[in-house]
Enzyme design. Sequence first.
Site, PDB file in Angstrom:
ATOM      1  N   CYS A  40    -105.468 -62.704 -11.324  1.00 27.26           N
ATOM      2  CA  CYS A  40    -104.426 -62.583 -10.315  1.00 27.26           C
ATOM      3  C   CYS A  40    -103.359 -63.652 -10.542  1.00 27.26           C
ATOM      4  O   CYS A  40    -103.625 -64.706 -11.111  1.00 27.26           O
ATOM      5  CB  CYS A  40    -105.018 -62.782  -8.931  1.00 27.26           C
ATOM      6  SG  CYS A  40    -106.395 -61.675  -8.621  1.00 27.26           S
ATOM      7  N   ARG A  60    -100.476 -61.040 -15.212  1.00 26.55           N
ATOM      8  CA  ARG A  60    -101.815 -61.525 -14.862  1.00 26.55           C
ATOM      9  C   ARG A  60    -102.616 -60.497 -14.076  1.00 26.55           C
ATOM     10  O   ARG A  60    -103.830 -60.617 -13.947  1.00 26.55           O
ATOM     11  CB  ARG A  60    -101.707 -62.812 -14.040  1.00 26.55           C
ATOM     12  CG  ARG A  60    -101.115 -63.973 -14.806  1.00 26.55           C
ATOM     13  CD  ARG A  60    -101.004 -65.177 -13.918  1.00 26.55           C
ATOM     14  NE  ARG A  60    -102.306 -65.663 -13.517  1.00 26.55           N
ATOM     15  CZ  ARG A  60    -102.963 -66.647 -14.119  1.00 26.55           C
ATOM     16  NH1 ARG A  60    -102.423 -67.258 -15.152  1.00 26.55           N
ATOM     17  NH2 ARG A  60    -104.142 -67.021 -13.698  1.00 26.55           N
ATOM     18  N   TRP A  80    -105.477 -58.471  -9.588  1.00 29.95           N
ATOM     19  CA  TRP A  80    -106.312 -57.758 -10.552  1.00 29.95           C
ATOM     20  C   TRP A  80    -107.661 -57.668  -9.864  1.00 29.95           C
ATOM     21  O   TRP A  80    -108.355 -58.663  -9.686  1.00 29.95           O
ATOM     22  CB  TRP A  80    -106.399 -58.559 -11.843  1.00 29.95           C
ATOM     23  CG  TRP A  80    -107.123 -57.865 -12.948  1.00 29.95           C
ATOM     24  CD1 TRP A  80    -106.592 -56.964 -13.839  1.00 29.95           C
ATOM     25  CD2 TRP A  80    -108.501 -58.004 -13.299  1.00 29.95           C
ATOM     26  NE1 TRP A  80    -107.566 -56.539 -14.709  1.00 29.95           N
ATOM     27  CE2 TRP A  80    -108.744 -57.165 -14.416  1.00 29.95           C
ATOM     28  CE3 TRP A  80    -109.568 -58.746 -12.795  1.00 29.95           C
ATOM     29  CZ2 TRP A  80    -109.987 -57.043 -15.017  1.00 29.95           C
ATOM     30  CZ3 TRP A  80    -110.809 -58.635 -13.408  1.00 29.95           C
ATOM     31  CH2 TRP A  80    -111.009 -57.795 -14.496  1.00 29.95           C
ATOM     32  N   ASN A  85    -107.392 -66.463  -6.394  1.00 31.80           N
ATOM     33  CA  ASN A  85    -107.700 -65.998  -7.743  1.00 31.80           C
ATOM     34  C   ASN A  85    -109.083 -66.531  -8.068  1.00 31.80           C
ATOM     35  O   ASN A  85    -109.295 -67.743  -8.014  1.00 31.80           O
ATOM     36  CB  ASN A  85    -106.658 -66.560  -8.729  1.00 31.80           C
ATOM     37  CG  ASN A  85    -106.965 -66.196 -10.155  1.00 31.80           C
ATOM     38  OD1 ASN A  85    -107.652 -65.221 -10.420  1.00 31.80           O
ATOM     39  ND2 ASN A  85    -106.457 -66.987 -11.081  1.00 31.80           N
ATOM     40  N   GLY A  86    -110.027 -65.642  -8.370  1.00 33.04           N
ATOM     41  CA  GLY A  86    -111.381 -66.103  -8.664  1.00 33.04           C
ATOM     42  C   GLY A  86    -112.390 -65.172  -8.028  1.00 33.04           C
ATOM     43  O   GLY A  86    -112.042 -64.087  -7.560  1.00 33.04           O
ATOM     44  N   GLU A  94    -109.029 -56.371 -35.046  1.00 36.21           N
ATOM     45  CA  GLU A  94    -107.879 -56.638 -34.185  1.00 36.21           C
ATOM     46  C   GLU A  94    -106.980 -55.395 -34.092  1.00 36.21           C
ATOM     47  O   GLU A  94    -106.471 -55.061 -33.019  1.00 36.21           O
ATOM     48  CB  GLU A  94    -107.106 -57.852 -34.737  1.00 36.21           C
ATOM     49  CG  GLU A  94    -105.758 -58.147 -34.103  1.00 36.21           C
ATOM     50  CD  GLU A  94    -105.814 -58.492 -32.619  1.00 36.21           C
ATOM     51  OE1 GLU A  94    -106.904 -58.552 -32.047  1.00 36.21           O
ATOM     52  OE2 GLU A  94    -104.737 -58.666 -32.032  1.00 36.21           O
ATOM     53  N   LYS A 110    -105.986 -53.529 -30.644  1.00 38.14           N
ATOM     54  CA  LYS A 110    -104.597 -53.281 -30.207  1.00 38.14           C
ATOM     55  C   LYS A 110    -104.439 -51.820 -29.790  1.00 38.14           C
ATOM     56  O   LYS A 110    -103.857 -51.518 -28.767  1.00 38.14           O
ATOM     57  CB  LYS A 110    -103.581 -53.569 -31.323  1.00 38.14           C
ATOM     58  CG  LYS A 110    -103.346 -54.989 -31.751  1.00 38.14           C
ATOM     59  CD  LYS A 110    -102.804 -55.900 -30.706  1.00 38.14           C
ATOM     60  CE  LYS A 110    -103.870 -56.416 -29.818  1.00 38.14           C
ATOM     61  NZ  LYS A 110    -104.070 -57.768 -29.588  1.00 38.14           N
ATOM     62  N   GLU A 170    -106.295 -50.930 -26.488  1.00 36.20           N
ATOM     63  CA  GLU A 170    -105.684 -51.548 -25.307  1.00 36.20           C
ATOM     64  C   GLU A 170    -104.440 -50.830 -24.833  1.00 36.20           C
ATOM     65  O   GLU A 170    -104.252 -50.614 -23.654  1.00 36.20           O
ATOM     66  CB  GLU A 170    -105.204 -52.960 -25.675  1.00 36.20           C
ATOM     67  CG  GLU A 170    -106.169 -54.021 -25.552  1.00 36.20           C
ATOM     68  CD  GLU A 170    -105.501 -55.328 -25.923  1.00 36.20           C
ATOM     69  OE1 GLU A 170    -105.257 -56.122 -25.017  1.00 36.20           O
ATOM     70  OE2 GLU A 170    -105.202 -55.547 -27.114  1.00 36.20           O
ATOM     71  N   HIS A 205    -123.313 -47.355 -44.073  1.00 37.10           N
ATOM     72  CA  HIS A 205    -124.547 -47.564 -43.303  1.00 37.10           C
ATOM     73  C   HIS A 205    -124.501 -46.852 -41.954  1.00 37.10           C
ATOM     74  O   HIS A 205    -125.265 -47.181 -41.058  1.00 37.10           O
ATOM     75  CB  HIS A 205    -124.795 -49.063 -43.116  1.00 37.10           C
ATOM     76  CG  HIS A 205    -124.958 -49.775 -44.421  1.00 37.10           C
ATOM     77  ND1 HIS A 205    -126.048 -49.591 -45.231  1.00 37.10           N
ATOM     78  CD2 HIS A 205    -124.142 -50.626 -45.090  1.00 37.10           C
ATOM     79  CE1 HIS A 205    -125.921 -50.316 -46.329  1.00 37.10           C
ATOM     80  NE2 HIS A 205    -124.751 -50.951 -46.268  1.00 37.10           N
ATOM     81  N   LYS A 226    -103.598 -60.523 -18.295  1.00 36.14           N
ATOM     82  CA  LYS A 226    -103.301 -61.420 -19.418  1.00 36.14           C
ATOM     83  C   LYS A 226    -104.271 -62.594 -19.511  1.00 36.14           C
ATOM     84  O   LYS A 226    -104.761 -62.907 -20.579  1.00 36.14           O
ATOM     85  CB  LYS A 226    -101.860 -61.911 -19.275  1.00 36.14           C
ATOM     86  CG  LYS A 226    -101.383 -62.761 -20.432  1.00 36.14           C
ATOM     87  CD  LYS A 226    -101.031 -61.918 -21.620  1.00 36.14           C
ATOM     88  CE  LYS A 226    -100.592 -62.729 -22.804  1.00 36.14           C
ATOM     89  NZ  LYS A 226    -100.807 -61.967 -24.049  1.00 36.14           N
TER      90      LYS A 226
HETATM   91  C1  F6R Z   1    -105.923 -58.692 -26.546  1.00 35.32           C
HETATM   92  C2  F6R Z   1    -105.890 -59.729 -25.554  1.00 35.32           C
HETATM   93  C3  F6R Z   1    -107.176 -60.311 -25.097  1.00 35.32           C
HETATM   94  C4  F6R Z   1    -107.088 -61.842 -25.180  1.00 35.32           C
HETATM   95  C5  F6R Z   1    -108.354 -62.476 -24.586  1.00 35.32           C
HETATM   96  C6  F6R Z   1    -108.352 -63.974 -24.758  1.00 35.32           C
HETATM   97  O1  F6R Z   1    -104.652 -58.222 -26.847  1.00 35.32           O
HETATM   98  O2  F6R Z   1    -104.852 -60.132 -25.110  1.00 35.32           O
HETATM   99  O3  F6R Z   1    -108.255 -59.822 -25.825  1.00 35.32           O
HETATM  100  O4  F6R Z   1    -106.940 -62.184 -26.520  1.00 35.32           O
HETATM  101  O5  F6R Z   1    -108.439 -62.154 -23.239  1.00 35.32           O
HETATM  102  O6  F6R Z   1    -107.239 -64.558 -24.155  1.00 35.32           O
HETATM  103  P1  F6R Z   1    -106.824 -66.056 -24.485  1.00 35.32           P
HETATM  104  O7  F6R Z   1    -106.389 -66.089 -25.902  1.00 35.32           O
HETATM  105  O8  F6R Z   1    -105.709 -66.343 -23.525  1.00 35.32           O
HETATM  106  O9  F6R Z   1    -108.030 -66.900 -24.256  1.00 35.32           O
END
Ligand code: F6R
Length: 617
Positions: free
Chosen positions: A2, A27, A78, A104-105, A490, A494, A497, A513, A612
């Site tokens: 949040c 967020r 969130w 937030n929490g 990765e 991407k 997501e 495998h 985020k």
């Molecule tokens: C993927 C993404 C998440 C963050 C993860 C860690 O695009 O954004 O997987 O990489 O939540 O976030 P940080 O790097 O802020 O610890």
Amino acid sequence: MCGIIGYVGSRPGVPIVVGGLRRLEYRGYDSSGLAVLTGGCIQVARAVGKLANLEPHLDGLEDGPDGGLHVVMGHTRWATHGGVTERNAHPHVGRSGRIAVVHNGIVENFLTLRADLATDGVAFASDTDTEVIVHLIERYVDDGMDLERATHATLARLHGSQAIVVMRADEPDRLVCARIGNAGGVCIGLGQGEAFVASDVPGILEYTREIIFLESAEVAVVTAAGVRARRLDGAEAHHRVHRFAWDPVAAEKGEYRHFMLKEIHEQARAITDTIRGRVDLETGDVSLEDLPLEPGSAPDRITLIGCGTSAYSALVGKFLIEGIARIPVEVDYGSEYRYRQPLVAPNSAVLGITQSGETADTLAAMDEARKRGSRVWSIVNAIGSQAQRVSDGHIAMRAGPEIGVCSTKAFTTSIVDQYLLACALAIARPDIQGSRDAARSLARDLARLPNLVGRALDANPIYEELARRFHHREHFLYLGRGINYPVALEGALKLKEVSYIHAEGYPAGEMKHGPIALIDEEMPVVCICVRDGVYEKMVSQVEQVKARNGIVIAIATEGDTALAAKVDHVIWVPEAPAMLNPVLTAIPLQLLAYHLAVRRGCDVDQPRNLAKSVTVE
Ligand code: F6R
């Protein structure tokens, strides 16, 4: 998770808080709300969905008297406890309507607290864990405490990590904010006759560059005259004022349609910044300003820790540090490390990699490592974040604000940071003369990287065509080998997501495998097949996919016409030193995911269910 914003001062507070929430919407964006303290009353507006849905509800709010004091706080949610409904949106208000809270929490013991409060006759207006906080504070206030003391008393009863801001109609000159554990930051911006509260620095950078950060177990009283903070044990808390140079304009989209696209295209600039001043191009020496490595000071073992994209960056880092500095490296997810009784050898270091510097799992793992006697380092993008503050040494990504929920430039800049670290570690090892010289030469290679990144960004006009062909597919495979295997993971992340297409990343050698059973003429397979030490192995994997009629989209080294003749589609990247390849091969995968998502009509900057900074477990 949040996002929280608060304002106390003489300017109209609603536009400040709404503007701050807009900057923090990455967020959380399930719902949002605002509380305004004016004329001895608290007015609240809340709405489900994006912040834009809240704006029509703000017209009726009175934003304090002209020239008088404005006290406003807001929240973008969130959801963790309770569905996405207006009644579950914050702020939550006590029974009297004279106290409001944003949070937030997660209140881990909320069921017990809720049952106790219900026994005392409290009727709950929401399904959230947050609501117990406001009722507890109200109860302590009814018993004669002021807001600050009531907040202290309440926090002592909550289990879990929390960040909260509270307002009270009967103390109309202040907000009280608090932080416990790693549920995300509480930063307080200092102005002339005004103060700001935010969960993240970009929320208030437009108004102030002078920011302090609450530590865990601190409660602050924020008024227009300043800030006073105490620890939960009653001791006064003192904070260093951080001065920020970040340009708020960097947090705008500019000419780009989405933050994700802007941030992908910023990578050449970001990597230039990441390298700047750290490599002596004559000697190849590397200096890391906040993680100085004296000769002989390298650890014997390193554990790299991260979550999501940062964990995949760490997997690349293992290749770099083991390959360049010859130091054994383990990689772990933040969420796993602390629950498996990790063994910490003498003279070891744990390096947390985190864009936000606030990811609860990564922070908890760093904490655990310290308790077990490890040195704790970090690679962070958000300056002043918790991860940076708790580290013995850190390396800044220097990517600039990353607003798109999907991480892009933090992936590549954190790889560059690990490359720098690997070179610095090798140079700091008196016992490996040959590797030291090699490390100096590798460090000098970095000078070419921004240009190569620029070429990778410019080289490929085929993304829209690929998006047109493949946007209806429901599955993708991503294959890579060696140092490009984490890039395949990765790339798949991407795509999942932002486009909601199911995607799996695999080390290409593992295909036989099991996963090879998935391949048929419907399956697009993205193969990272650049000219490096495992090129021929990758080509044979491409052949195996083609033999089963899979559709191969190859990420290939410019000029590799032999490979182009074997595959269905090619995305070119320039030839680069092998250990820098992941920075280049990641870029087409980011752009592919972006264009597929746009073609599918997805909200790429705010994908469903994501946030985020993941500040809860
Ligand atoms: C993927 C993404 C998440 C963050 C993860 C860690 O695009 O954004 O997987 O990489 O939540 O976030 P940080 O790097 O802020 O610890």
